[in-house]
Design a protein around this motif. Structure first.
Motif, PDB file in Angstrom:
ATOM      1  N   VAL A 127       2.642   2.152   2.500  1.00 19.50           N
ATOM      2  CA  VAL A 127       2.470   2.815   3.705  1.00 19.50           C
ATOM      3  C   VAL A 127       4.254   2.460   4.149  1.00 19.50           C
ATOM      4  O   VAL A 127       4.677   3.509   5.164  1.00 19.50           O
ATOM      5  CB  VAL A 127       1.445   2.010   5.192  1.00 19.50           C
ATOM      6  N   VAL A 131      -8.229   0.264   0.648  1.00 20.64           N
ATOM      7  CA  VAL A 131      -7.196  -0.783   1.589  1.00 20.64           C
ATOM      8  C   VAL A 131      -8.038  -0.212   3.019  1.00 20.64           C
ATOM      9  O   VAL A 131      -8.619   0.530   3.286  1.00 20.64           O
ATOM     10  CB  VAL A 131      -6.531  -0.054   1.911  1.00 20.64           C
ATOM     11  N   ARG A 162       3.569   6.969  -4.473  1.00 21.52           N
ATOM     12  CA  ARG A 162       2.842   6.366  -3.516  1.00 21.52           C
ATOM     13  C   ARG A 162       1.323   6.824  -4.171  1.00 21.52           C
ATOM     14  O   ARG A 162       0.023   6.399  -4.189  1.00 21.52           O
ATOM     15  CB  ARG A 162       2.965   7.197  -1.765  1.00 21.52           C
ATOM     16  N   ILE A 163       1.347   7.941  -4.184  1.00 27.74           N
ATOM     17  CA  ILE A 163      -0.169   9.449  -4.560  1.00 27.74           C
ATOM     18  C   ILE A 163      -0.152   8.893  -5.610  1.00 27.74           C
ATOM     19  O   ILE A 163      -1.606   8.326  -5.709  1.00 27.74           O
ATOM     20  CB  ILE A 163       0.181  10.581  -4.590  1.00 27.74           C
ATOM     21  N   TYR A 178     -10.456  11.649  -3.864  1.00 29.07           N
ATOM     22  CA  TYR A 178     -10.020  11.169  -4.856  1.00 29.07           C
ATOM     23  C   TYR A 178     -10.495  11.585  -5.644  1.00 29.07           C
ATOM     24  O   TYR A 178     -10.443  11.635  -7.084  1.00 29.07           O
ATOM     25  CB  TYR A 178     -10.378   9.136  -4.828  1.00 29.07           C
ATOM     26  N   TRP A 206       6.317   2.410  -2.445  1.00 27.84           N
ATOM     27  CA  TRP A 206       6.571   3.464  -1.916  1.00 27.84           C
ATOM     28  C   TRP A 206       7.585   4.746  -2.513  1.00 27.84           C
ATOM     29  O   TRP A 206       8.165   5.459  -2.020  1.00 27.84           O
ATOM     30  CB  TRP A 206       7.753   3.207  -1.313  1.00 27.84           C
ATOM     31  N   CYS A 252       1.380  -1.570   0.462  1.00 32.50           N
ATOM     32  CA  CYS A 252       0.226  -0.250  -0.506  1.00 32.50           C
ATOM     33  C   CYS A 252       1.317   1.477  -0.148  1.00 32.50           C
ATOM     34  O   CYS A 252       0.238   2.270   0.270  1.00 32.50           O
ATOM     35  CB  CYS A 252      -1.111   0.064   1.396  1.00 32.50           C
ATOM     36  N   VAL A 282      -1.618   4.654  -5.174  1.00 34.13           N
ATOM     37  CA  VAL A 282      -3.113   4.629  -3.857  1.00 34.13           C
ATOM     38  C   VAL A 282      -4.138   5.547  -5.020  1.00 34.13           C
ATOM     39  O   VAL A 282      -5.139   4.635  -4.050  1.00 34.13           O
ATOM     40  CB  VAL A 282      -2.716   5.692  -2.359  1.00 34.13           C
ATOM     41  N   ARG A 283      -4.386   6.231  -5.325  1.00 33.04           N
ATOM     42  CA  ARG A 283      -5.039   6.105  -6.473  1.00 33.04           C
ATOM     43  C   ARG A 283      -5.671   5.235  -6.851  1.00 33.04           C
ATOM     44  O   ARG A 283      -7.377   4.923  -7.328  1.00 33.04           O
ATOM     45  CB  ARG A 283      -4.460   7.135  -7.578  1.00 33.04           C
TER      46      ARG A 283
END
Lengths: 267, 324
Positions: free
Chosen positions: B71, B99, B90-91, B124, B87, B69, B94-95
């Motif tokens: 994190v 989770v 990330r941005i 989002y 990582w 994810c 995660v779109r």
């Protein structure tokens, strides 16, 4: 940008609903305000000319401080941020397509503003109708009032950006209380929360007025009362802009570094 | 498409003996232990797969999920999810994912659930039409209509979990990570959640990775199972394969009248009371057909059921086998 406003909005609405907390805060601020004003009144009575600020300026300073305590007091910590770092709730923040610094900045600012909105109206109202020497006077001009609003906005930004540095320090320590107490005592003193900065002895005052703390409560409260005006107010606002930019930059860099070493424990 | 190659993650944990003098010593020098939460974890999950990720507490399940994810950052290894490294990107990563951390909440505690949903929509940047469609569908399937206006703090755990799952799907993610989604739920809520996840996978082709300790979740949901223990991937296969690997013995439960049935070679009795006998048999020694005809030769059988081992027994056997 819209998503940060959305976060600001939900935090603002969420905080507005805590009425009991607002009432409790309100009574504390009235008590403090009167206590400070009466003690200053006693000093002024001895010799009104030996003070660097006129009594009416000092009174206005204190009422603005009490009315907007939630905006400017460093020790109004945002516990949600500390808790999300300490209990790992930050995991959910990190799976969203947002910048963590931006999110925290928005929630902190929203929380302060919502708390201030609830508290300031009754305080300002009462302060305006008090008998003469203890009354909150209007700013000397409309321009001065506009500068006050601008300076308040910047001051809020500086306070939040500074508090963010304290929050990010939580990634390195287990308990938030140590750093908080230090910042609370120092910050309150150096921002003029206990005694307005003009009361400081000259050499100390010259240094203290350049520190970020002076860009918090000190600047807007003194611009309001007219103790800082004209070019001085403008250069003060420029100094606020500088500190806001510097603190945001440092905070962003630190948070970027720190996120590389996040550990989310247990489950 | 998810690919992990040789992912390693180590945590440093301070340790000391009990007692005052040791506590005092720890002020000056601390001993640290390095815990290898993940060592060389590699696997691939294809689009549209539904995978169960199991292992005992502390095996590294949540750590793997958190790395996927974005994190946590691992020390070494490659992780590519739809072409992105979580990582590092990330941005944008995660779109595309949803989770659910079963032990945490993403809903704002003191405001109605619908406010949290709208915040998520704004974060989002989901367009309003798609959001409305998703919300209607999710409310219908997870029966949320009644509870959307309630603040999250007043919801029961089951209601809240259904809201949490809905919250992770409002932006139509391609991949859904579920970290113990049924923890603490009652039977109807569990069934509803499972049914929903299954439909989501079949209808929308959403890739699902699920960690759980509830083996019925696994039995109901996952075709494929990854077993992790002490930070290493131990097994990767279908539920049936794993069951066979653990044991292929069958269990017969027989209710009878009159005298108990006679046992022959290849069978052993687990329990026999109140006219109910539980027998396990090895199908390599005696076939099920033979076994039943032998057993029913002299006994009147009133009820009979045959089962393989349950997923729970299988997992216990696997944990024993790998001593994890």
């Amino acid at each position: 940008m819209k998503k940060y406003f959305a976060i600001f909005h939900i935090r603002f609405v969420n905080t507005l609903q805590y009425r009991a907390a607002a009432l409790a805060g309100l009574s504390t601020q009235f008590a403090w305000g009167f206590m400070l004003i009466f003690s200053f009144a006693a000093f002024y009575r001895v010799n009104p000319n030996s003070f660097p600020m006129e009594f009416s300026h000092t009174v206005s300073f204190i009422w603005i401080q009490q009315a907007f305590l939630a905006l400017f007091a460093l020790w109004f910590w945002d516990d949600d941020i500390a808790n999300s770092i300490l209990d790992g709730g930050i995991a959910y923040d990190l799976v969203r397509p947002i910048n963590l610094y931006g999110k925290w900045f928005s929630t902190s600012a929203a929380k302060r503003l919502a708390r201030a909105v609830l508290r300031c109206i009754p305080i300002l109202f009462v302060a305006f109708i008090l008998p003469a020497p203890y009354r909150l006077i209007l700013p000397p001009s409309l321009l001065q009032f506009a500068l006050f609003i601008l300076s308040t906005t910047l001051g809020l930004g500086v306070v939040v950006a500074f508090a963010m540095l304290v929050y990010t320090s939580l990634f390195y320590t287990v308990s938030p209380s140590g750093i908080r107490v230090m910042v609370m005592v120092l910050g309150d003193f150096l921002s003029g929360g206990i005694v307005p900065l003009p009361f400081f002895p000259a050499p100390v005052r010259n240094v203290v007025e350049l520190l970020p703390f002076a860009s918090m409560l000190n600047m807007p409260a003194r611009i309001y009362s007219g103790s800082i005006a004209g070019m001085d107010a403008l250069s003060g606002i420029l100094l606020q802009c500088f500190w806001l930019a510097a603190l945001v930059l440092i905070g962003t860099l630190i948070s970027r570094r720190v996120l590389k070493r996040v550990i989310v424990q247990g489950g | 498409m998810i690919t992990l190659e040789n992912i390693n993650k180590t945590f440093r944990v301070a340790k000391r003996q009990a007692g005052f003098s040791n506590a005092f010593k720890a002020l000056f020098s601390r001993e640290y232990e390095h815990i290898h939460a993940l060592s060389n974890v590699s696997f691939t999950i294809n689009e549209g797969e539904m995978v169960g990720y199991i292992g005992p507490n502390g095996a590294g399940k949540s750590t793997t999920i958190k790395i996927m994810c974005g994190v946590l950052t691992p020390e070494s290894g490659i992780c590519q999810i739809n072409g992105l490294t979580p990582w590092k990107h990330r941005i944008s990563h995660v779109r595309e994912i949803g989770v659910v951390f079963g032990q945490r909440s993403q809903l704002w505690w003191d405001v109605p659930v619908i406010d949290s949903f709208e915040l998520i929509r704004d974060i989002y940047k989901t367009d309003r039409i798609a959001y409305k469609k998703n919300l209607e569908e999710l409310s219908h399937l997870l029966e949320l209509t009644e509870i959307l206006k309630t603040p999250a703090r007043s919801l029961s755990l089951g209601q809240r979990m259904r809201c949490e799952i809905a919250a992770s799907l409002l932006h139509s993610p391609k991949i859904l990570f579920l970290d113990e989604p049924t923890i603490g739920l009652d039977a109807p809520s569990k069934l509803a959640v499972r049914q929903f996840i299954k439909e989501l996978n079949q209808k929308n082709g959403t890739t699902v990775l699920l960690t759980t300790h509830d083996m019925q979740d696994i039995e109901a949901l996952s075709e494929r199972i990854l077993l992790i223990g002490k930070g290493k991937i131990l097994l990767d296969g279908s539920l049936n394969e794993l069951k066979k690997r653990a044991t292929n013995r069958k269990t017969l439960i027989i209710e009878y009248a009159g005298k108990p049935p006679e046992i022959c070679e290849g069978m052993s009795v687990i329990e026999d009371k109140n006219k109910r006998i539980i027998i396990t048999l090895d199908p390599d020694v005696i076939s099920i057909t033979d076994a039943i005809s032998r057993l029913s030769a002299d006994t009147a059988i009133s009820d009979l059921s045959i089962a393989s081992i349950t997923a729970e027994e299988m997992v216990a056997a696997l944990y024993r086998e790998y001593s994890i």
